[in-house]
Design a protein around this motif. Sequence first.
Motif, PDB file in Angstrom:
ATOM      1  N   HIS A 113       0.821  -1.211   0.000  1.00  0.00           N
ATOM      2  CA  HIS A 113       0.000   0.000   0.000  1.00  0.00           C
ATOM      3  C   HIS A 113       0.860   1.269   0.000  1.00  0.00           C
ATOM      4  CE1 HIS A 113      -4.183  -1.755   1.292  1.00  0.00           C
ATOM      5  NE2 HIS A 113      -3.713  -2.276   0.185  1.00  0.00           N
ATOM      6  N   ALA A 118      -0.954   6.506  -5.329  1.00  0.00           N
ATOM      7  CA  ALA A 118      -1.516   7.578  -4.494  1.00  0.00           C
ATOM      8  C   ALA A 118      -0.699   7.813  -3.230  1.00  0.00           C
ATOM      9  CB  ALA A 118      -2.954   7.245  -4.109  1.00  0.00           C
ATOM     10  N   MET A 119       0.192   6.866  -2.907  1.00  0.00           N
ATOM     11  CA  MET A 119       1.021   7.016  -1.709  1.00  0.00           C
ATOM     12  C   MET A 119       2.428   7.440  -2.157  1.00  0.00           C
ATOM     13  SD  MET A 119      -1.238   6.155   0.694  1.00  0.00           S
ATOM     14  CE  MET A 119      -0.389   5.599   2.173  1.00  0.00           C
ATOM     15  N   ALA A 179      -0.432  -2.344  14.422  1.00  0.00           N
ATOM     16  CA  ALA A 179      -0.630  -2.082  12.998  1.00  0.00           C
ATOM     17  C   ALA A 179      -1.660  -0.985  12.732  1.00  0.00           C
ATOM     18  CB  ALA A 179      -1.069  -3.367  12.297  1.00  0.00           C
ATOM     19  N   GLY A 180      -2.522  -0.713  13.691  1.00  0.00           N
ATOM     20  CA  GLY A 180      -3.701   0.127  13.452  1.00  0.00           C
ATOM     21  C   GLY A 180      -3.457   1.621  13.470  1.00  0.00           C
ATOM     22  N   SER A 181      -4.542   2.352  13.707  1.00  0.00           N
ATOM     23  CA  SER A 181      -4.492   3.813  13.586  1.00  0.00           C
ATOM     24  C   SER A 181      -3.666   4.461  14.688  1.00  0.00           C
ATOM     25  CB  SER A 181      -5.910   4.390  13.604  1.00  0.00           C
ATOM     26  OG  SER A 181      -6.454   4.316  14.905  1.00  0.00           O
ATOM     27  N   ARG A 182      -3.442   3.711  15.772  1.00  0.00           N
ATOM     28  CA  ARG A 182      -2.550   4.227  16.822  1.00  0.00           C
ATOM     29  C   ARG A 182      -1.141   3.699  16.650  1.00  0.00           C
ATOM     30  NH1 ARG A 182      -7.465   3.463  21.076  1.00  0.00           N
ATOM     31  NH2 ARG A 182      -7.937   5.673  21.330  1.00  0.00           N
ATOM     32  N   THR A 185      -0.294   2.277  10.822  1.00  0.00           N
ATOM     33  CA  THR A 185      -1.136   3.015   9.875  1.00  0.00           C
ATOM     34  C   THR A 185      -1.266   4.476  10.310  1.00  0.00           C
ATOM     35  OG1 THR A 185      -2.331   0.955   9.477  1.00  0.00           O
ATOM     36  CG2 THR A 185      -3.357   2.961   8.686  1.00  0.00           C
ATOM     37  N   GLY A 186      -1.340   4.703  11.617  1.00  0.00           N
ATOM     38  CA  GLY A 186      -1.361   6.063  12.130  1.00  0.00           C
ATOM     39  C   GLY A 186      -0.068   6.798  11.817  1.00  0.00           C
ATOM     40  N   GLN A 188       1.816   6.301   9.275  1.00  0.00           N
ATOM     41  CA  GLN A 188       1.796   6.677   7.859  1.00  0.00           C
ATOM     42  C   GLN A 188       0.919   7.899   7.626  1.00  0.00           C
ATOM     43  OE1 GLN A 188       0.738   2.698   6.850  1.00  0.00           O
ATOM     44  NE2 GLN A 188       2.669   2.327   5.762  1.00  0.00           N
ATOM     45  N   ALA A 189      -0.167   7.989   8.376  1.00  0.00           N
ATOM     46  CA  ALA A 189      -1.026   9.170   8.262  1.00  0.00           C
ATOM     47  C   ALA A 189      -0.294  10.417   8.762  1.00  0.00           C
ATOM     48  CB  ALA A 189      -2.327   8.971   9.034  1.00  0.00           C
ATOM     49  N   LEU A 190       0.457  10.270   9.851  1.00  0.00           N
ATOM     50  CA  LEU A 190       1.243  11.406  10.352  1.00  0.00           C
ATOM     51  C   LEU A 190       2.294  11.814   9.326  1.00  0.00           C
ATOM     52  CD1 LEU A 190       1.852  10.467  14.112  1.00  0.00           C
ATOM     53  CD2 LEU A 190       0.346  12.252  13.222  1.00  0.00           C
ATOM     54  N   ILE A 192       2.041  11.619   6.132  1.00  0.00           N
ATOM     55  CA  ILE A 192       1.370  12.419   5.102  1.00  0.00           C
ATOM     56  C   ILE A 192       1.084  13.822   5.629  1.00  0.00           C
ATOM     57  CG2 ILE A 192      -0.798  12.677   3.837  1.00  0.00           C
ATOM     58  CD1 ILE A 192      -0.821   9.555   3.669  1.00  0.00           C
ATOM     59  N   ARG A 210       5.622   5.093  15.694  1.00  0.00           N
ATOM     60  CA  ARG A 210       4.381   4.488  15.189  1.00  0.00           C
ATOM     61  C   ARG A 210       4.629   3.743  13.886  1.00  0.00           C
ATOM     62  NH1 ARG A 210      -0.636   7.793  16.898  1.00  0.00           N
ATOM     63  NH2 ARG A 210       0.145   9.283  18.395  1.00  0.00           N
TER      64      ARG A 210
END
Lengths: 326, 326
Positions: A113, A118-119, A179-182, A185-186, A188-190, A192, A210
């Motif tokens: 991913h 898009a990433m 692995a999750g939003s905390r 995956t979190g 990776q969002a940070l 971005i 993270r």
Amino acid sequence: MEGTVPELTHRAVRDAALLRPAAGARQLGGGAAADDWSVYQYRIREFLSAWLPPKTEAPYELHSAIRYAALGKGKHLRPLLCYAAGEVLEIDPRFLDAMAGAVELIHAFSLVHDDLPAMDDDELRRGRPTVHVVYGEPLAILAGDALQIAAFQLLASDRQLSRTPQVQSLAIGILAAAAGSRGMTGGQALDIAAEGHQPTIVELEDLYFRKTGQLIRASIGMACTWREQADPFATEQLNGFASRIGLAFQIRDDLLEYISTKATTGKSTHSDRDNHKATYPGLVGVGRARHRAQELYDEAMSLLDFLGHAALPLRRLANFIVRRKE
Amino acid sequence: MEGTVPELTHRAVRDAALLRPAAGARQLGGGAAADDWSVYQYRIREFLSAWLPPKTEAPYELHSAIRYAALGKGKHLRPLLCYAAGEVLEIDPRFLDAMAGAVELIHAFSLVHDDLPAMDDDELRRGRPTVHVVYGEPLAILAGDALQIAAFQLLASDRQLSRTPQVQSLAIGILAAAAGSRGMTGGQALDIAAEGHQPTIVELEDLYFRKTGQLIRASIGMACTWREQADPFATEQLNGFASRIGLAFQIRDDLLEYISTKATTGKSTHSDRDNHKATYPGLVGVGRARHRAQELYDEAMSLLDFLGHAALPLRRLANFIVRRKE
């Protein structure tokens, strides 16, 4: 950096320690005593290859993409950490296969991913075209999805783990949290969110913990679930070790990315810089980045002192991870 | 189709059955006896809203996207099936919240990734802009990833389930199998593979069973894990019921998509036709598609006969699902 990382001394002591086989080392043909980690790398590839659906099962393209992503010739550092923790805690590697496999599947999903147009829009990974280049974007999205689900299915269906459902649930919880939003995956969002503005060092370390650290910690944390009730102190120390090695690893990765050329890493390099992502050496310079990696490495090592000679497999592995060629 | 679905008869019998509260129905204020499913719809939204990380927790955008995707005003059919199975089997809904929540999170993830530009490229979902339209494509990919991981984390961390780790592991295994490359994600891959060529009816039903049926079956299958050892026959019958309702539901969905206008469904319609995807009515015509949905519905109903009056909540729900307005 190579020169500054302390060499392991007392070779005689170490060899003696490594000759004492961990519970399941014999079935590896004594390979755990070898100075490289190829036995476990082979073991996890074989294990996942046998467990994942074959290419000959429909949907063919999806299963082919899944195997392409999961069974490439990576270093499999996360499974190695899981097995090394197992050696230290004297856990039969058969009890760790599903955990090691699951963390590798989560790692593989994240790469698929991450590489998407898009990433990071990377076309090369470990010297091979990325999944979306080979199979197209829709299949790459689905293959990533299926890989992460497979991680939990593997843990939930493993015969060894199913005999101890409490350990099984704990391990699933640890992996999901990491692995999750905390967790990853979190991170990776940070990553971005951090694009285009300069984070502080504290923010960057949080992001790194993270993005990379949590999954590395989970690799060891899952192995610890076999001993958690018996020895909570060991679990705590090993988690501290793993957190520091995880952060050191990511800084090291930054340094490699920063300095290397396409030829030596097999990745399209400088993509982070091209994307204006903050990196550790970009923020504080190569020298201070190296110093921080060393500091974390030293802290991690000292957290293993309580184990005495038994800590050697993890020490060797940390050394292997942090001494990767620049 | 509405006219052809058998009306429930024996209203007195049914009301009597519904007044007998399931173990936890009292805490719902007797709502389980209401003729609509809003009590459980409210319950699952509240449960997930409390469990998911708040928007005020970093990474803010990611958590906001996750909540946007998971807490929209859907029908929550999968949680409803889980709770309805619980009523039939007399399981306290508190024991089902995590299962119902997890299957809803998996469903939400699949919608987010399905709508992506590289997939169906939908801009509208349930009358609202899709996640990637609001938050951008990278966040939508990550939100989908985080939602599916959250499903497993929810099951692994739930306090009720953690007291019975065997049920917990079984439920996680059921959900993962239904969502993975042999289930929903595999169905989506088959969907892509089927584009541009005409599948047979057998192939299309296989695709539908994977894409939709498996997750619907898992909604009921997870609830059954509480009773599986005590009553394997009930589990088998209920799984058979769920498989048929799942397939009927997807054919029904096709019919809605085929016939409806944008105004009534809140989706950009005809996108399947525009993308040249095979649909059931496209393959065999509206009449035969309706007939097949009815046949599956009848088969599903007959599989509940062994339960006698206790089956009414599931019968009502199946009716609700298959009678959705065209």
